[in-house]
Design a protein around this motif. Sequence first.
Motif, PDB file in Angstrom:
ATOM      1  N   LYS A  15      -1.390   1.395 158.723  1.00 25.57           N
ATOM      2  CA  LYS A  15      -1.400   1.276 157.257  1.00 25.57           C
ATOM      3  C   LYS A  15      -2.814   1.468 156.713  1.00 25.57           C
ATOM      4  O   LYS A  15      -3.020   2.188 155.750  1.00 25.57           O
ATOM      5  N   ALA A  16      -3.774   0.788 157.353  1.00 24.96           N
ATOM      6  CA  ALA A  16      -5.160   0.887 156.872  1.00 24.96           C
ATOM      7  C   ALA A  16      -5.644   2.329 156.922  1.00 24.96           C
ATOM      8  O   ALA A  16      -6.347   2.787 156.028  1.00 24.96           O
ATOM      9  N   ARG A  17      -5.226   3.054 157.974  1.00 25.58           N
ATOM     10  CA  ARG A  17      -5.725   4.417 158.176  1.00 25.58           C
ATOM     11  C   ARG A  17      -4.977   5.462 157.349  1.00 25.58           C
ATOM     12  O   ARG A  17      -5.283   6.656 157.431  1.00 25.58           O
ATOM     13  N   SER A  18      -3.986   5.017 156.584  1.00 21.47           N
ATOM     14  CA  SER A  18      -3.272   5.970 155.727  1.00 21.47           C
ATOM     15  C   SER A  18      -3.358   5.570 154.251  1.00 21.47           C
ATOM     16  O   SER A  18      -2.884   6.299 153.384  1.00 21.47           O
ATOM     17  N   ALA A  19      -3.989   4.432 153.978  1.00 19.89           N
ATOM     18  CA  ALA A  19      -4.081   3.949 152.590  1.00 19.89           C
ATOM     19  C   ALA A  19      -5.087   4.765 151.787  1.00 19.89           C
ATOM     20  O   ALA A  19      -6.082   5.245 152.329  1.00 19.89           O
ATOM     21  N   GLY A  20      -4.810   4.887 150.502  1.00 23.05           N
ATOM     22  CA  GLY A  20      -5.812   5.444 149.592  1.00 23.05           C
ATOM     23  C   GLY A  20      -6.653   4.302 149.039  1.00 23.05           C
ATOM     24  O   GLY A  20      -6.563   3.164 149.514  1.00 23.05           O
ATOM     25  N   GLY A 164     -13.345  11.620 158.437  1.00 22.86           N
ATOM     26  CA  GLY A 164     -12.763  10.363 158.866  1.00 22.86           C
ATOM     27  C   GLY A 164     -12.190   9.643 157.663  1.00 22.86           C
ATOM     28  O   GLY A 164     -12.617   9.879 156.523  1.00 22.86           O
ATOM     29  N   HIS A 165     -11.243   8.762 157.907  1.00 24.64           N
ATOM     30  CA  HIS A 165     -10.628   7.984 156.838  1.00 24.64           C
ATOM     31  C   HIS A 165     -11.634   6.964 156.296  1.00 24.64           C
ATOM     32  O   HIS A 165     -12.429   6.412 157.064  1.00 24.64           O
ATOM     33  N   HIS A 166     -11.564   6.697 154.989  1.00 22.13           N
ATOM     34  CA  HIS A 166     -12.554   5.791 154.382  1.00 22.13           C
ATOM     35  C   HIS A 166     -12.560   4.405 155.028  1.00 22.13           C
ATOM     36  O   HIS A 166     -13.604   3.750 155.102  1.00 22.13           O
ATOM     37  N   SER A 167     -11.411   3.952 155.531  1.00 25.56           N
ATOM     38  CA  SER A 167     -11.377   2.610 156.134  1.00 25.56           C
ATOM     39  C   SER A 167     -12.178   2.571 157.431  1.00 25.56           C
ATOM     40  O   SER A 167     -12.704   1.530 157.819  1.00 25.56           O
ATOM     41  N   MET A 168     -12.309   3.726 158.091  1.00 28.81           N
ATOM     42  CA  MET A 168     -13.131   3.770 159.306  1.00 28.81           C
ATOM     43  C   MET A 168     -14.601   3.572 158.952  1.00 28.81           C
ATOM     44  O   MET A 168     -15.368   2.989 159.719  1.00 28.81           O
ATOM     45  N   ILE A 169     -14.984   4.074 157.788  1.00 27.49           N
ATOM     46  CA  ILE A 169     -16.383   3.938 157.370  1.00 27.49           C
ATOM     47  C   ILE A 169     -16.669   2.488 156.985  1.00 27.49           C
ATOM     48  O   ILE A 169     -17.690   1.923 157.361  1.00 27.49           O
ATOM     49  N   ILE A 170     -15.746   1.877 156.257  1.00 27.50           N
ATOM     50  CA  ILE A 170     -15.928   0.457 155.892  1.00 27.50           C
ATOM     51  C   ILE A 170     -15.998  -0.406 157.156  1.00 27.50           C
ATOM     52  O   ILE A 170     -16.859  -1.280 157.277  1.00 27.50           O
ATOM     53  N   ASP A 171     -15.098  -0.134 158.107  1.00 30.80           N
ATOM     54  CA  ASP A 171     -15.160  -0.876 159.377  1.00 30.80           C
ATOM     55  C   ASP A 171     -16.526  -0.684 160.031  1.00 30.80           C
ATOM     56  O   ASP A 171     -17.153  -1.638 160.491  1.00 30.80           O
ATOM     57  N   ASN A 172     -16.970   0.560 160.035  1.00 32.71           N
ATOM     58  CA  ASN A 172     -18.208   0.890 160.736  1.00 32.71           C
ATOM     59  C   ASN A 172     -19.420   0.176 160.152  1.00 32.71           C
ATOM     60  O   ASN A 172     -20.214  -0.424 160.875  1.00 32.71           O
ATOM     61  N   VAL A 173     -19.571   0.233 158.819  1.00 32.55           N
ATOM     62  CA  VAL A 173     -20.801  -0.304 158.233  1.00 32.55           C
ATOM     63  C   VAL A 173     -20.846  -1.831 158.256  1.00 32.55           C
ATOM     64  O   VAL A 173     -21.910  -2.417 158.104  1.00 32.55           O
ATOM     65  N   SER A 174     -19.698  -2.472 158.423  1.00 35.86           N
ATOM     66  CA  SER A 174     -19.700  -3.938 158.392  1.00 35.86           C
ATOM     67  C   SER A 174     -19.431  -4.583 159.749  1.00 35.86           C
ATOM     68  O   SER A 174     -19.528  -5.794 159.872  1.00 35.86           O
ATOM     69  N   ASP A 175     -19.067  -3.775 160.724  1.00 34.26           N
ATOM     70  CA  ASP A 175     -18.742  -4.330 162.038  1.00 34.26           C
ATOM     71  C   ASP A 175     -19.892  -4.029 162.989  1.00 34.26           C
ATOM     72  O   ASP A 175     -20.026  -2.913 163.487  1.00 34.26           O
ATOM     73  N   PHE A 176     -20.726  -5.045 163.229  1.00 33.54           N
ATOM     74  CA  PHE A 176     -21.949  -4.822 164.002  1.00 33.54           C
ATOM     75  C   PHE A 176     -21.722  -4.809 165.510  1.00 33.54           C
ATOM     76  O   PHE A 176     -22.669  -4.704 166.270  1.00 33.54           O
ATOM     77  N   GLN A 306     -25.225   9.282 164.075  1.00 33.05           N
ATOM     78  CA  GLN A 306     -24.530   8.650 165.209  1.00 33.05           C
ATOM     79  C   GLN A 306     -23.212   8.032 164.730  1.00 33.05           C
ATOM     80  O   GLN A 306     -22.193   8.119 165.406  1.00 33.05           O
ATOM     81  N   ASP A 307     -23.258   7.407 163.537  1.00 27.97           N
ATOM     82  CA  ASP A 307     -22.029   6.832 162.996  1.00 27.97           C
ATOM     83  C   ASP A 307     -21.012   7.929 162.675  1.00 27.97           C
ATOM     84  O   ASP A 307     -19.821   7.773 162.906  1.00 27.97           O
ATOM     85  N   ARG A 308     -21.521   9.035 162.123  1.00 30.34           N
ATOM     86  CA  ARG A 308     -20.621  10.152 161.807  1.00 30.34           C
ATOM     87  C   ARG A 308     -19.908  10.642 163.061  1.00 30.34           C
ATOM     88  O   ARG A 308     -18.677  10.805 163.068  1.00 30.34           O
ATOM     89  N   VAL A 309     -20.686  10.846 164.121  1.00 29.38           N
ATOM     90  CA  VAL A 309     -20.093  11.336 165.369  1.00 29.38           C
ATOM     91  C   VAL A 309     -18.999  10.384 165.845  1.00 29.38           C
ATOM     92  O   VAL A 309     -17.897  10.792 166.214  1.00 29.38           O
ATOM     93  N   ALA A 313     -14.953  11.131 165.869  1.00 26.66           N
ATOM     94  CA  ALA A 313     -14.230  11.033 167.145  1.00 26.66           C
ATOM     95  C   ALA A 313     -13.096  10.015 167.027  1.00 26.66           C
ATOM     96  O   ALA A 313     -12.011  10.210 167.597  1.00 26.66           O
ATOM     97  N   GLU A 314     -13.334   8.943 166.272  1.00 21.03           N
ATOM     98  CA  GLU A 314     -12.273   7.955 166.066  1.00 21.03           C
ATOM     99  C   GLU A 314     -11.109   8.572 165.293  1.00 21.03           C
ATOM    100  O   GLU A 314      -9.932   8.336 165.605  1.00 21.03           O
ATOM    101  N   GLN A 315     -11.441   9.399 164.285  1.00 23.79           N
ATOM    102  CA  GLN A 315     -10.381  10.056 163.501  1.00 23.79           C
ATOM    103  C   GLN A 315      -9.534  10.958 164.415  1.00 23.79           C
ATOM    104  O   GLN A 315      -8.306  10.945 164.345  1.00 23.79           O
ATOM    105  N   GLU A 316     -10.229  11.694 165.269  1.00 21.81           N
ATOM    106  CA  GLU A 316      -9.509  12.566 166.208  1.00 21.81           C
ATOM    107  C   GLU A 316      -8.596  11.750 167.117  1.00 21.81           C
ATOM    108  O   GLU A 316      -7.444  12.097 167.351  1.00 21.81           O
ATOM    109  N   GLY A 317      -9.160  10.660 167.638  1.00 20.17           N
ATOM    110  CA  GLY A 317      -8.388   9.780 168.512  1.00 20.17           C
ATOM    111  C   GLY A 317      -7.187   9.206 167.786  1.00 20.17           C
ATOM    112  O   GLY A 317      -6.078   9.142 168.335  1.00 20.17           O
ATOM    113  N   HIS A 318      -7.405   8.822 166.532  1.00 17.56           N
ATOM    114  CA  HIS A 318      -6.310   8.247 165.745  1.00 17.56           C
ATOM    115  C   HIS A 318      -5.182   9.265 165.549  1.00 17.56           C
ATOM    116  O   HIS A 318      -3.999   8.937 165.644  1.00 17.56           O
TER     117      HIS A 318
END
Length: 349
Positions: A15-20, A164-176, A306-309, A313-318
Amino acid sequence: MAPPDFANARTRHQKARSAGLHPDYWYPVEWDTAVRTGQVVEIVFWKRSIALFRGEDGVLRAVDDRCAHRQLKLSAGQVKGCNLVCLYHGWEHDGDGKIAHIPHDTFGKQVPKSRITSYPVQVRYGLIWIFPGNPSLAGEKSVPDIPEMDARWPSVPVDATWHGHHSMIIDNVSDFTHAYLHEKYRPFSDPVLTRLESRDDKVFVAYRTKVGGDPKTELVLNPAIDRGSIELCYSYPYQWSDTGGKIKHWCFVLPIDERRTRVFFLFLFAPDAYRLPFTRIRMPLPLVRGMLRLAKRAYILPLLDQDRVAIEAEQEGHERYHDQPIPELNPAVQEFQRLTISKWEEALA
Ligand code: FES
Ligand SMILES: [Fe+2]
């Protein structure tokens, strides 16, 4: 098989990866300097193409990117005065989306009353913001307050389009927990989650960690800055961080579609964040600004790449393995995803 759309998604992750993102917010779409007088550009908010143009009066206007005549992209046309002209029959559209002029024989007929949607636009912090949702709410919602921008803190603006989906970016910047990815640059190390709190469409997170650690940065950073912890917030739909009240950033995502996102960052540094190497003397601001321009190229952009890469890759995996379970360990990520999902459900309702 492609990942399920939101209506057919079963798991929280799907759901998170398909939400607008909820359209009833202001979204940055471009830098103010990137749209010159007489220029039109296409921007996209969640699959919706919008023509953004600057009339000869210098005012920005945004309308649906489709001619009221036969739906051609208006962004392929040109600006004339304060109107946008379609490339085909030359129909002129004004900033309200009305047909302002038809340059050919109308066979005795009136100019059609049909109009295209127009969008509220404003400029703040060097960014052009659009309100893609219900325009009657544009006045009550506001662009986030960034007093440090008003106070002219030295800043580094960055933008990029990531696959990549926007939720992946939010996860990335806040998940250390992804400190491993950045071993070369060490923007943070050994993070321990010390706060996780969801309140009013916001998820507050804090880590005990060591912020920074790159030897060149250590040389010039003010040692008085408390870099033993960092606070972050997913302040829907935006994200920010704060290190010791002296180093901050904002991250704004502009969702293009399920697999592409434009992302804007503003990195902000307090005027006393830097000192001259080997002294206690505060670095003069022009020098700070010059140094940050170099740091952007030498440190910030490579780090973000590095985050972009990883995200791409996560988007591809998803896309390949969206049916596989995700053993998510960081409870903060679960909270970000819950918020994204509930706001999208709210938008759909
Ligand atoms: S299609 Fe745009 S003017 Fe005719
Ligand atoms: Fe990162």
